[in-house]
Design a protein around this motif. Sequence first.
Motif, PDB file in Angstrom:
ATOM      1  N   THR A  41      -9.850 -60.884  -3.416  1.00  0.00           N
ATOM      2  CA  THR A  41     -10.824 -60.721  -2.096  1.00  0.00           C
ATOM      3  C   THR A  41      -9.937 -60.896  -0.959  1.00  0.00           C
ATOM      4  O   THR A  41     -10.042 -60.190   0.063  1.00  0.00           O
ATOM      5  CB  THR A  41     -12.054 -61.633  -2.287  1.00  0.00           C
ATOM      6  OG1 THR A  41     -12.638 -61.436  -3.445  1.00  0.00           O
ATOM      7  CG2 THR A  41     -12.969 -61.430  -1.039  1.00  0.00           C
ATOM      8  N   ILE A  42      -9.198 -61.996  -0.803  1.00  0.00           N
ATOM      9  CA  ILE A  42      -8.347 -62.230   0.151  1.00  0.00           C
ATOM     10  C   ILE A  42      -7.453 -61.210   0.496  1.00  0.00           C
ATOM     11  O   ILE A  42      -7.173 -60.543   1.591  1.00  0.00           O
ATOM     12  CB  ILE A  42      -7.690 -63.455   0.172  1.00  0.00           C
ATOM     13  CG1 ILE A  42      -8.714 -64.632   0.083  1.00  0.00           C
ATOM     14  CG2 ILE A  42      -6.887 -63.866   1.481  1.00  0.00           C
ATOM     15  CD1 ILE A  42      -8.022 -65.968   0.018  1.00  0.00           C
ATOM     16  N   VAL A 102      -8.766 -57.964   2.051  1.00  0.00           N
ATOM     17  CA  VAL A 102      -8.759 -57.886   3.354  1.00  0.00           C
ATOM     18  C   VAL A 102      -7.775 -57.717   4.303  1.00  0.00           C
ATOM     19  O   VAL A 102      -7.401 -57.048   5.208  1.00  0.00           O
ATOM     20  CB  VAL A 102      -9.737 -59.107   3.719  1.00  0.00           C
ATOM     21  CG1 VAL A 102      -9.526 -59.160   5.245  1.00  0.00           C
ATOM     22  CG2 VAL A 102     -10.993 -59.302   3.217  1.00  0.00           C
ATOM     23  N   TRP A 126     -17.377 -63.831   0.962  1.00  0.00           N
ATOM     24  CA  TRP A 126     -16.608 -65.101   1.510  1.00  0.00           C
ATOM     25  C   TRP A 126     -17.338 -66.327   0.922  1.00  0.00           C
ATOM     26  O   TRP A 126     -16.284 -67.113   0.583  1.00  0.00           O
ATOM     27  CB  TRP A 126     -16.602 -65.123   2.840  1.00  0.00           C
ATOM     28  CG  TRP A 126     -15.464 -64.130   3.388  1.00  0.00           C
ATOM     29  CD1 TRP A 126     -15.944 -63.094   4.301  1.00  0.00           C
ATOM     30  CD2 TRP A 126     -14.191 -64.051   3.105  1.00  0.00           C
ATOM     31  NE1 TRP A 126     -14.591 -62.337   4.693  1.00  0.00           N
ATOM     32  CE2 TRP A 126     -13.817 -62.801   4.070  1.00  0.00           C
ATOM     33  CE3 TRP A 126     -13.114 -64.633   2.569  1.00  0.00           C
ATOM     34  CZ2 TRP A 126     -12.356 -62.517   4.050  1.00  0.00           C
ATOM     35  CZ3 TRP A 126     -11.980 -64.216   2.518  1.00  0.00           C
ATOM     36  CH2 TRP A 126     -11.556 -63.357   3.310  1.00  0.00           C
ATOM     37  N   LYS A 132      -7.233 -53.691   3.818  1.00  0.00           N
ATOM     38  CA  LYS A 132      -8.301 -53.485   5.047  1.00  0.00           C
ATOM     39  C   LYS A 132      -9.585 -53.461   4.554  1.00  0.00           C
ATOM     40  O   LYS A 132     -10.302 -52.543   5.393  1.00  0.00           O
ATOM     41  CB  LYS A 132      -7.674 -52.357   5.879  1.00  0.00           C
ATOM     42  CG  LYS A 132      -6.198 -52.414   6.532  1.00  0.00           C
ATOM     43  CD  LYS A 132      -6.105 -53.616   7.150  1.00  0.00           C
ATOM     44  CE  LYS A 132      -4.561 -53.840   7.596  1.00  0.00           C
ATOM     45  NZ  LYS A 132      -4.040 -55.395   8.016  1.00  0.00           N
ATOM     46  N   GLU A 133     -10.087 -53.663   3.342  1.00  0.00           N
ATOM     47  CA  GLU A 133     -11.460 -54.124   3.141  1.00  0.00           C
ATOM     48  C   GLU A 133     -12.130 -54.557   3.750  1.00  0.00           C
ATOM     49  O   GLU A 133     -12.016 -55.718   4.315  1.00  0.00           O
ATOM     50  CB  GLU A 133     -11.589 -53.911   1.562  1.00  0.00           C
ATOM     51  CG  GLU A 133     -10.753 -52.893   0.513  1.00  0.00           C
ATOM     52  CD  GLU A 133     -11.135 -53.324  -0.845  1.00  0.00           C
ATOM     53  OE1 GLU A 133     -11.529 -54.297  -1.100  1.00  0.00           O
ATOM     54  OE2 GLU A 133     -10.540 -52.612  -1.469  1.00  0.00           O
ATOM     55  N   VAL A 134     -13.678 -54.367   4.020  1.00  0.00           N
ATOM     56  CA  VAL A 134     -14.592 -55.306   4.785  1.00  0.00           C
ATOM     57  C   VAL A 134     -15.336 -56.166   3.728  1.00  0.00           C
ATOM     58  O   VAL A 134     -15.873 -55.457   2.732  1.00  0.00           O
ATOM     59  CB  VAL A 134     -15.393 -54.364   5.518  1.00  0.00           C
ATOM     60  CG1 VAL A 134     -16.621 -55.295   6.216  1.00  0.00           C
ATOM     61  CG2 VAL A 134     -14.892 -53.556   6.468  1.00  0.00           C
ATOM     62  N   VAL A 135     -15.408 -57.391   3.882  1.00  0.00           N
ATOM     63  CA  VAL A 135     -16.017 -58.348   2.907  1.00  0.00           C
ATOM     64  C   VAL A 135     -16.852 -59.143   3.789  1.00  0.00           C
ATOM     65  O   VAL A 135     -16.874 -59.549   4.697  1.00  0.00           O
ATOM     66  CB  VAL A 135     -14.873 -59.347   2.389  1.00  0.00           C
ATOM     67  CG1 VAL A 135     -15.606 -60.471   1.702  1.00  0.00           C
ATOM     68  CG2 VAL A 135     -13.623 -58.530   1.599  1.00  0.00           C
ATOM     69  N   ASP A 136     -18.245 -58.943   3.292  1.00  0.00           N
ATOM     70  CA  ASP A 136     -19.529 -59.532   3.830  1.00  0.00           C
ATOM     71  C   ASP A 136     -19.294 -61.280   3.595  1.00  0.00           C
ATOM     72  O   ASP A 136     -18.525 -61.532   2.831  1.00  0.00           O
ATOM     73  CB  ASP A 136     -20.646 -59.039   3.423  1.00  0.00           C
ATOM     74  CG  ASP A 136     -21.080 -59.203   1.967  1.00  0.00           C
ATOM     75  OD1 ASP A 136     -20.332 -60.064   1.217  1.00  0.00           O
ATOM     76  OD2 ASP A 136     -21.790 -58.500   1.332  1.00  0.00           O
ATOM     77  N   ASN A 143     -19.019 -56.231  -5.971  1.00  0.00           N
ATOM     78  CA  ASN A 143     -17.966 -55.238  -5.629  1.00  0.00           C
ATOM     79  C   ASN A 143     -18.451 -53.879  -6.262  1.00  0.00           C
ATOM     80  O   ASN A 143     -18.227 -52.881  -5.793  1.00  0.00           O
ATOM     81  CB  ASN A 143     -16.657 -55.535  -6.489  1.00  0.00           C
ATOM     82  CG  ASN A 143     -15.966 -56.414  -5.379  1.00  0.00           C
ATOM     83  OD1 ASN A 143     -16.370 -56.780  -4.481  1.00  0.00           O
ATOM     84  ND2 ASN A 143     -14.757 -57.179  -6.182  1.00  0.00           N
TER      85      ASN A 143
END
Length: 360
Positions: free
Chosen positions: A177-178, A181, A193, A185-189, A349
Motif C-alpha cells: 500500500t505504501i 503511493v 491508510w 502514484k496510486e491514490v489511497v483513501d 483493492n
Amino acid sequence: MSEERQSGRQGRPGFEGDAPWHEPAASAPPAPGSSASVPIVEAEPSGGAKAGRLGWLETRRQRLRYWWRGASPNLRGSVFMLAALLVYAVMVAGIKHVGQAIPLAQILLIRQVIMTAILLLFAAGSLRRALHTDRLGLQVFRSVVTLLSMLCGFTAVVKIPLAQATAIGFSQVLFVTIAAVLVLKEVVDIRRWTATAIGFVGVLIMLRPSSEGLDIYAMLAVAGAICGAAITVSVRKLAASERTDTILLYQGIVLIVLLAVPTWAWWQMPTPNQWFWLITLSVFGTAGQWLITRAYQVGEAAALAPLDFSRLLLASFTGFVFFAEIPALTTWLGAAIVIGATLYTIRKNARTTAPPPAAA
C-alpha cells in the motif's frame, strides 16, 4: 513466497476447457421406453478383479476430468493455490531443516540451479524468445530484491518459529500500500491508510519489543516483507511487456551469479540426507512456483489471496510436529490483526480496480 506469488499475475491466458465440452454419447442413458440389451460378460478366472479395478479407476478419472472442466475459474484457481501452499510447506520445512547445518546462500544456489534447469528444459524450444526483454534494468532490480527477500525471509524461518515468521510475512500487503503511493502514484483513501496502520500494530505485537530491544531475526522477517512489496511493485511495472518465463529466467541468471561466490567461499559438503532435502525442496519449490503462477492466471487475485493465510495453519502444524515449536499468544494476536487488516485492504483493492459494468 512473495516472488512466486507475484510472478504470474501479468498474464491471464484462457484456461483449459474454455470450449464447450460434452460427455461421450456412449455414457448417455437409453431413451425412456426403449430396451437396451446389455451384454453379459463373464469374469475370467485370472485377471478379472484387476480389470475391474482398472475400469473403476478409469471411470473415476473421467468423472474428475468432467468436474474439472466444468468448474469455475476461481474454483480451479483455488485448487492450484492450495496445492501450491502444500508443496511450499514442504519446501520451507526442508529449508529450516538443512539450514541448521548448510549456509543459506548454498541452499538458495542449489535451489535456483535446479529450478532454472527445469525452466530451461521446458523453454528449450523458445529460449531466444524467453530471454528477450525490453526492461533489462528492471529485471535485474527485481532479481536482486528477490534475493534479498529470500535471504531475509528464510533466515527468519531458520532462526525463529515458523508460525511467527509466516505471520510477519503477511505484512507484505501493508507495505505494498505504501509502495503503491510512493512509486506507482496510486491514490489511497483514509480507510486503507487506517487498515494499514492497524496492521502495523499487529506487526509490533508479534515483534514483542522489550527493554532489550527487538528480535533481530523477527526484524529480518519484516525486511523480507518489505522486499516482497518491492517485488510486487516491480512485477506490476514489468507486466505490460514481459512474459512470466522471461521474469523467472532472468531471476535464475542473476541469483546464480550473485550466489556463486559466497557459496564457493563457505561451501559445506552436504551429507546424503541433506542432499535428499536440498533436491526435494528445490523440486517442490519449482512445482509451487508453477502452481501459484497458474492459480493467478486462472482465478481472480482478490478471490485467491485470502487462501494464502492458510499458510499460517500449515506453518504452525509443521513447526509443532517436526520442530516442537509452540506459537506464542502474541503471535496469534498479532497475526489476527494483520490478517484482518490485510483482508480489508484486499477487498478494498478489488472494489477499486473492478471494471465498470457493461452498458445495457
